[in-house]
Design an enzyme around this catalytic site. Structure first.
Site, PDB file in Angstrom:
ATOM      1  N   LYS A   1      50.713  13.492  -9.606  1.00  0.00           N
ATOM      2  CA  LYS A   1      49.350  13.031  -9.863  1.00  0.00           C
ATOM      3  C   LYS A   1      49.322  11.643 -10.504  1.00  0.00           C
ATOM      4  O   LYS A   1      50.028  11.386 -11.474  1.00  0.00           O
ATOM      5  CB  LYS A   1      48.634  14.030 -10.773  1.00  0.00           C
ATOM      6  CG  LYS A   1      47.138  13.762 -10.909  1.00  0.00           C
ATOM      7  CD  LYS A   1      46.405  14.102  -9.633  1.00  0.00           C
ATOM      8  CE  LYS A   1      44.987  13.570  -9.619  1.00  0.00           C
ATOM      9  NZ  LYS A   1      44.924  12.101  -9.384  1.00  0.00           N
TER      10      LYS A   1
ATOM     11  N   LYS B   1      43.882  16.289 -14.311  1.00  0.00           N
ATOM     12  CA  LYS B   1      43.498  17.197 -13.232  1.00  0.00           C
ATOM     13  C   LYS B   1      44.600  18.178 -12.853  1.00  0.00           C
ATOM     14  O   LYS B   1      44.330  19.172 -12.165  1.00  0.00           O
ATOM     15  CB  LYS B   1      43.051  16.392 -12.009  1.00  0.00           C
ATOM     16  CG  LYS B   1      41.769  15.593 -12.267  1.00  0.00           C
ATOM     17  CD  LYS B   1      41.353  14.783 -11.047  1.00  0.00           C
ATOM     18  CE  LYS B   1      40.015  14.083 -11.296  1.00  0.00           C
ATOM     19  NZ  LYS B   1      40.138  12.652 -11.453  1.00  0.00           N
TER      20      LYS B   1
ATOM     21  N   SER C   1      41.597  12.864  -6.087  1.00  0.00           N
ATOM     22  CA  SER C   1      41.327  12.668  -7.522  1.00  0.00           C
ATOM     23  C   SER C   1      39.834  12.588  -7.784  1.00  0.00           C
ATOM     24  O   SER C   1      39.346  11.761  -8.566  1.00  0.00           O
ATOM     25  CB  SER C   1      42.022  11.408  -8.053  1.00  0.00           C
ATOM     26  OG  SER C   1      42.103  11.440  -9.460  1.00  0.00           O
TER      27      SER C   1
ATOM     28  N   SER D   1      43.320  10.623 -14.932  1.00  0.00           N
ATOM     29  CA  SER D   1      43.239  11.721 -13.957  1.00  0.00           C
ATOM     30  C   SER D   1      44.462  12.628 -13.913  1.00  0.00           C
ATOM     31  O   SER D   1      44.446  13.626 -13.185  1.00  0.00           O
ATOM     32  CB  SER D   1      42.978  11.147 -12.564  1.00  0.00           C
ATOM     33  OG  SER D   1      41.653  10.710 -12.452  1.00  0.00           O
TER      34      SER D   1
END
Length: 427
Positions: A235, A60, A113, A57
């Site tokens: 993140k 992202k 997320s 993720s």
């Protein structure tokens, strides 16, 4: 007795030499990791930084920055009928034909997320996941990545979806310069209000414990809070193939760092990040190496209305330098012996290089502090210059009179020509 004590101390130092020399080097469990200065991109620590890895993720970050730059935050987006049933993993339970704002989708992508939110963003901006992937790869190359290939907006596993620690650091460095992106990733909660398909609010919470966690982790033998002082993003990521991943940002006393940790287990992702950030803040200091407008030298000018031009530093120069070694930095000035006119103010005429251990750690431009025109030539190089001849009222008067005189003369010649033609015809 004294000789025995000295011998024992020497023996002790020999066997502990590596410990003292490399005490600050972080021992990282992750398969790949990097630490950079967020302002300059200078690499402070590296481990397999160009090795192909699955990003999960952390993908992202790129999806969100594209959405922020190309999308309209207030735009109302209608969820397509396929995405809610195609997406696995983390999600916010989007429903077909549900209407949400682009802003809410970006928050859901970065904080919760949410794989479904990221997928909807990609389809909204580019029409399909495949077309959005092309946009992602184009943007990544523009940012400065070297070895990445993205095939989806959320980071769900695909063998052809990969990146590197270095490339993620470059994406994070770029994204953190966007104030809206930075404000999102520095938060850990957000609420999506009720929509046409949901009658209740949806609270979101980040899994990045660096910015809010209260549990303890063991870092180099000490139990410390998992929350990191100065952390402001960015993140997390996890898939079985990528394992635990974390891209982080922290700032203390104006010093900004970005770390990337890829492929480790559980809380090791936070432990490794603590080690990297501690290493950066404890071992390096931000030093101003040159000042904007700082005088460097005068250079001889050929064929100019001035004999010399003054060279100054174009902009302030900062760099992270190992603590205690600030005085060892050497300057190398690169300037021509002479330069030909014309020269405009602010024109780059040389460069300044800052060296440590024989390596260039920072460079900057040396620019002209003044405008120099060619000797004997009218000062017409820059019509906007305050000293330009075109700023004189009488110059424009002369131009107008000359224009009028030429116009009158052209008219007279045309009349004479017509008279001759008429005379010949009559005759």
């Amino acid at each position: 007795m004294k000789k025995f004590i000295v011998f024992f101390m020497l023996l002790f130092l020999v066997f502990n030499f590596e410990k003292y020399v490399f005490a600050d080097e972080p021992d990282i469990s992750a398969e790949a990791a990097i630490l950079i200065d967020a302002d300059t991109g200078k690499i402070l620590f590296e481990k397999n930084i160009h090795e192909k890895m699955f990003p999960a993720s952390t993908t992202k970050m790129l999806t969100a920055i594209i959405a922020i730059e190309k999308g309209n935050l207030d735009q109302k987006v209608t969820v397509d009928k396929e995405t809610p049933y195609e997406i696995a993993g983390s999600h916010i339970a989007l429903e077909p034909d549900e209407i949400v704002t682009m802003k809410d989708l970006i928050y859901a992508t970065l904080i919760e997320s949410a794989n479904d939110a990221a997928a909807v963003i990609g389809k909204q901006i580019s029409g399909s996941t495949e077309e959005f992937a092309k946009l992602m790869n184009s943007k990544a190359k523009e940012i400065g990545t070297k070895n990445s290939n993205f095939v989806n907006a959320n980071g769900l596993h695909d063998d052809n979806h990969f990146t590197t620690a270095y490339d993620l650091a470059m994406i994070a460095k770029y994204a953190m310069k966007n104030d809206f992106f930075k404000s999102i990733v520095s938060s850990y909660t957000y609420t999506i209000e009720p929509t046409n398909k949901k009658s209740v609010s949806r609270p979101l919470k980040s899994s990045n414990k660096l910015i809010y966690g209260t549990e303890k982790i063991n870092v180099n033998g000490s139990n410390v809070a998992i929350k990191y002082d100065g952390a402001n993003g960015i993140k997390t990521g996890y898939t079985p193939e990528a394992q635990s991943c974390l891209v982080s940002s922290a700032e203390r006393n104006g010093q900004k760092l970005i770390s990337v940790v890829l492929k480790t287990n559980g809380n090791n992702v936070f432990i490794d990040t603590h080690k990297l950030l501690n290493y950066g803040f404890d071992s390096f200091s931000s030093v101003k190496l040159a000042f904007k407008n700082e005088f460097i030298d005068n250079i001889n000018v050929e064929n100019g209305d001035k004999e010399i031009v003054t060279g100054i530093v174009g902009n302030d120069l900062f760099s992270l330098v190992p603590k205690g070694r600030e005085s060892e930095i050497k300057r190398k000035i690169v300037l021509p012996e002479k330069i030909s006119a014309p020269i405009s103010k602010g024109q780059v005429i040389g460069k300044i290089e800052l060296e440590l251990d024989g390596k260039v750690i920072e460079t900057g431009n040396i620019v002209s502090a003044m405008e120099v025109n060619q000797k004997g030539a009218l000062e017409v190089v820059s019509i906007n210059s305050k000293d330009s001849i075109f700023k004189k009222w009488w110059v424009w008067l002369i131009i107008l009179l000359l224009g009028w005189r030429i116009s009158v003369e052209v008219k007279r010649r045309r009349i004479r020509k017509n008279r001759r033609q008429s005379y010949l015809y009559i005759k």
